[in-house]
Write an enzyme that holds these catalytic residues in place. Structure first.
Site, PDB file in Angstrom:
ATOM      1  N   HIS A  99      21.633  33.860  10.224  1.00  0.00           N
ATOM      2  CA  HIS A  99      21.663  35.122   8.594  1.00  0.00           C
ATOM      3  C   HIS A  99      22.348  36.184   8.680  1.00  0.00           C
ATOM      4  CE1 HIS A  99      16.941  35.385   9.931  1.00  0.00           C
ATOM      5  NE2 HIS A  99      17.973  35.621  10.613  1.00  0.00           N
ATOM      6  N   ALA A 228      13.654  42.302   0.061  1.00  0.00           N
ATOM      7  CA  ALA A 228      14.958  41.954   0.280  1.00  0.00           C
ATOM      8  C   ALA A 228      14.872  40.296   0.194  1.00  0.00           C
ATOM      9  CB  ALA A 228      14.896  41.568   2.524  1.00  0.00           C
TER      10      ALA A 228
END
Lengths: 260, 655
Positions: A99, A228
């Site tokens: 990721h 986030a």
């Protein structure tokens, strides 16, 4: 930053052929950067080969934690490994980032202490998952990750930023909703769905940065918090343009690029 | 986890919402429901034959698997969300004073990885088929019925989330030579290196000393927390049973399960760190059902090894904390109401005479091991209150004042991309995985994808070859492509030093390259080197707001050329339009002008007076279908149609 007008417009047809075509994922990444740029997010990049610390541990995904099963990982072979199928558990293992979240960690590690006004980054990049490929799954794809560190940052602000992004990216009629979810590096953690062409679709994971993540990079969670979010660029492009097979993005095929 | 709606209903006196409503409620407030599958007469949509049950596929996230991989766990969530009361998990267990577990069994735990061990003996049970209700329950979630004792154990695990196990007491060695049932030694210990265990399904596993077993004096009886052993399994002749409910260190279970490649319903639960308090509920439940279904006599006592009791954390949080994190203005009363729904114990504290807001001391239910921080409490409040009620704020401008400064490499990539586009190169992305390179994967997807690419050129050459085949379908008259991306190498100097097992010393090199080329040549260089020589003035040019992607056809294309003489002064646009309008839907792309030449004005051979020049425009037409291979005949017909249209204009002439 991005000039939306096509310079080709108005040129005679013969001249059009002189311009090359841009890959749709590049176009989408630039759209994303441009929209978040207007909200003061700066692009940050990181390496595609990562270590466990940045890809997992610092993100509150310790070794042997069942949450690691959420990311099927490609490991790099080392001369010391006993068997290629079972990379040893020793430290120093390298992997292909699963990721773009490790970019958050690197950025925070490199910005000590955080600037007084907080920080806002957006990180597009290639990521890898060890999984069989089909029309909706690729072993390599692009993600975009956003991070905002500030004071008293709330879930409502996260929703505001994500809503604005999708309205600009897909059109002002798009609806968004949050749903409970779990990612070890955020708490609360949510799934972001958008209603696009009448259907709810899962498009992002998001949440408030987990205090342990802040601690791991040396930020005091009593002073700082933040949000986030992350989503798949390929999926955004597929939704926006109706591309039906994710693998087309990586075939080097101009029959795709030419349409953009 | 697949949850039977009818089974879940057993936890409630009151009627549950419909499966669809329930699924929606769970999805928006707890876990995503992947699917709802009707069972029974279901498949038909005939209203006269409604489904008898529904299976909800509940996606329990890893942080809640420790308390929600069970009917009880899901029922408690449903209770929280609906306000319906969940039946208590209390079982009237009747032990027989004449039977003592402690008289028959002596338990020793020799590993810290066993956090709790509960044992109870049942004497004189009758092993046989399970009652119908039990069979139905297990079958409704795809489990096969084996016998009443084994089925009960599986059922109790599904109900409580606590794996339990049953041993045939008479197969446990230890004083078994004498007829009397005198205390047998049972030890939970680390396996010996090379110790073998044959599991219930007949497979043999070789253990090592990092793994746990439950053993008698002679042998391992099972792989603790993972799977039962064949040597102590229940069979039709079993009369005396040892009931067992334990709790193990989750990391140890996960490691054992991974290295044996053995994942079971039990290991999947233990590795999620279930609460040791579940063992006592499961032991009661197991005891109750064994007596109820298999008869016999239950021991009046339970051996309970439980050195470190689980304690629920106490978390301080204020109303203000919650509202600040969520961006909400929830009132105290509402917060307290949500705490109650979640079965949180709480009390209000605060400093008298202080302006500081009062705060709550919150104690979550003991089985909720995921709630330890303020943020965890805030999340619980948010999901019960409803994420949909969280407003979208974008009204808090932050003083940035310095403008946005993007990563330098990102800007360089953009600059390189603009330059190449302007030079007529089109962008492609190719695969990072290649059949050769310097950096190898430990677990490649395929033999020909073992390496990370050491260059972009190889992929680009493949792309050029592919695109040359499709050239008539493409925009440009020649294939010119580029890619910008990372390539991977190893630092030669260091890796040649020695075959050092310390891989961290191996120097990986990851660099951004630019490659571009055509059929003649491909050039590749480092991004920084490419940037040096180019102009910085190119503005960004992309816009694809209106693009609607057209799927790439897998069928072959047919291309045809047509050239037309046009008198001077007539724009090529006119003939282009006629061609395009008459080419029909099979035209794969815009007609491409590939040749053009002009004959100057002069008297022609027929002696007509000169004065008008003419120009030949040659177009290439490409035809392709999305769903079939085209025939020459149908394309001939289209071309004839186009020619006929052009012929209608007496000043145009087909060459």
């Amino acid at each position: 930053m991005v000039n939306k007008s096509k310079p080709e417009a108005g040129l005679p047809r013969e001249a059009l052929a002189k311009w090359g075509h841009e890959h749709p994922l590049s176009i989408v990444i630039n759209d994303i950067v441009s929209i978040f740029g207007e909200m003061d997010f700066a692009v940050a990049l990181g390496p595609e080969v990562e270590d466990e610390h940045h890809n997992f541990d610092a993100l509150n995904i310790p070794a042997h934690h069942p949450a690691r099963d959420m990311w099927d990982t490609f490991w790099l072979k080392r001369s010391g490994d006993r068997s290629p199928d079972h990379p040893s558990d020793d430290l120093g293992k390298k992997l292909l980032r699963t990721h773009t979240s490790p970019v958050q960690i690197r950025y925070m590690e490199n910005n000590q202490p955080p600037p007084a006004g907080g920080l806002k980054i957006i990180s597009p990049g290639k990521v890898f998952r060890y999984e069989a490929t089909d029309a909706t799954h690729e072993a390599q794809f692009y993600q975009v990750e956003g991070l905002y560190i500030g004071k008293d940052v709330s879930l409502a602000e996260l929703k505001g930023v994500i809503k604005k992004f999708f309205e600009k990216f897909l059109g002002s009629d798009v609806e968004i909703r949050f749903r409970p979810s779990y990612f070890p590096f955020v708490e609360p953690g949510v799934e972001v769905d958008i209603k696009f062409k009448g259907k709810w679709l899962e498009v992002m994971g998001a949440g408030l940065v987990h205090p342990k993540v802040l601690e791991n990079v040396g930020y005091d969670p009593k002073k700082w918090n933040g949000f986030a979010f992350g989503g798949g660029v390929d999926r955004f492009a597929m939704l926006k343009y109706g591309v039906d097979d994710v693998r087309l993005f990586y075939k080097g095929d101009l029959r795709l690029t030419d349409q953009f | 986890m697949k949850i039977s709606y009818a089974w879940l209903q057993e936890y409630f006196e009151e009627k549950l919402p419909t499966p669809e409503k329930l699924a929606d409620l769970i999805t928006m407030h707890a876990f995503e429901i992947d699917s709802i599958t009707p069972i029974g007469h279901a498949a038909s949509k005939d209203a006269a034959c409604p489904p008898t049950d529904w299976l909800l596929d509940v996606k329990v996230m890893p942080d809640r698997a420790h308390d929600c991989m069970s009917y009880w766990g899901i029922a408690k969530e449903v209770g929280t969300l609906t306000g319906l009361e969940v039946k208590p998990m209390i079982f009237p267990v009747e032990g027989d004073e004449a039977v003592k577990t402690s008289g028959l069994i002596n338990l020793k735990v020799k590993s810290e990885n066993c956090r709790r061990a509960m044992k109870r003996v049942a004497i004189g049970v009758t092993v046989g088929p399970s009652p119908k209700w039990l069979k139905n329950r297990l079958e409704s979630v795809g489990q096969r019925s084996i016998n009443n004792i084994v089925d009960i154990a599986n059922f109790v695990m599904l109900e409580t989330g606590q794996p339990v196990h049953t041993f045939d007491l008479d197969k446990i060695e230890g004083n078994s030579k004498s007829e009397s049932l005198i205390s047998k030694q049972i030890t939970i210990r680390n396996a010996k290196n090379g110790e073998k265990v044959k599991t219930l399904d007949g497979k043999e596993f070789i253990l090592d000393e990092s793994m746990l077993v439950i053993a008698d004096e002679e042998k391992a009886l099972d792989i603790a927390g993972i799977k039962g052993g064949a040597v102590s399994g229940i069979d039709d002749n079993t009369q005396n049973v040892l009931l067992s409910a334990c709790n193990f260190d989750p990391i140890n279970i996960r490691q054992t399960s991974k290295s044996l490649g053995l994942r079971t319903d039990a290991s999947l639960r233990f590795e999620k760190d279930i609460s040791p308090t579940l063992a006592e509920i499961a032991m009661d439940y197991l005891s109750f059902l064994v007596k109820e279904i298999a008869g016999g006599y239950l021991a009046s006592d339970v051996i309970d090894f439980y050195p470190n009791k689980a304690v629920a954390p106490q978390i301080s949080i204020s109303e203000d904390d919650i509202n600040r994190l969520l961006g909400l203005k929830i009132k105290e009363k509402e917060i307290e109401d949500i705490f109650r729904k979640l079965r949180f114990e709480f009390k209000k504290s605060g400093f008298k005479n202080s302006k500081k807001p009062n705060f709550y001391e919150v104690v979550p239910p003991i089985e909720r091991r995921d709630i330890n921080l303020k943020e965890d409490i805030a999340e619980e409040v948010a999901r019960i209150y409803g994420y949909e009620k969280i407003p979208a704020h974008l009204d808090t401008p932050r003083p940035s004042g310095r403008g946005v400064s993007h990563d330098a490499n990102f800007l360089k990539i953009e600059q390189a991309r603009r330059q190449l586009l302007a030079e007529g190169y089109s962008e492609v992305y190719t695969y990072t995985f290649q059949n050769k390179g310097k950096v190898e994967l430990a677990n490649p997807l395929a033999e020909d994808k073992k390496f990370l690419r050491a260059n972009l050129s190889d992929g680009l050459k493949e792309s050029i070859n592919l695109n040359i085949k499709n050239l008539p379908l493409l925009d440009a008259n020649e294939v010119k492509v580029f890619e910008i991306g990372s390539v991977f190498g190893k630092d030669e100097a260091k890796s040649s030093e020695a075959e050092s097992p310390d891989a961290s010393k191996e120097a990986f090199r990851e660099e951004i390259h630019v490659a571009y080329g055509d059929k003649k040549e491909v050039k590749e260089m480092k991004l920084g080197d490419y940037i040096k020589d180019i102009s910085k003035e190119l503005s960004f040019v992309q816009s694809a707001e209106d693009v609607k992607y057209k799927p790439i056809s897998i069928y072959p294309f047919i291309s045809r050329d047509i050239a037309v003489w046009m008198p001077d002064g007539v724009e090529s646009d006119q003939v282009f339009k006629v061609i395009k309008q008459n080419a029909g839907e099979l035209l794969a792309r815009e007609p491409k002008l590939f040749d053009k030449f002009t004959k100057p004005a002069r008297p022609d051979d027929s002696g007509r007076s000169g004065g008008e020049g003419r120009t030949s425009y040659a177009y290439r037409l490409v035809f392709q279908s999305q769903d079939r291979t085209l025939t020459d005949e149908e394309i001939n017909a289209i071309m004839a149609q186009i020619s006929a249209k052009i012929g209608q204009n007496s000043l145009w002439q087909i060459r």
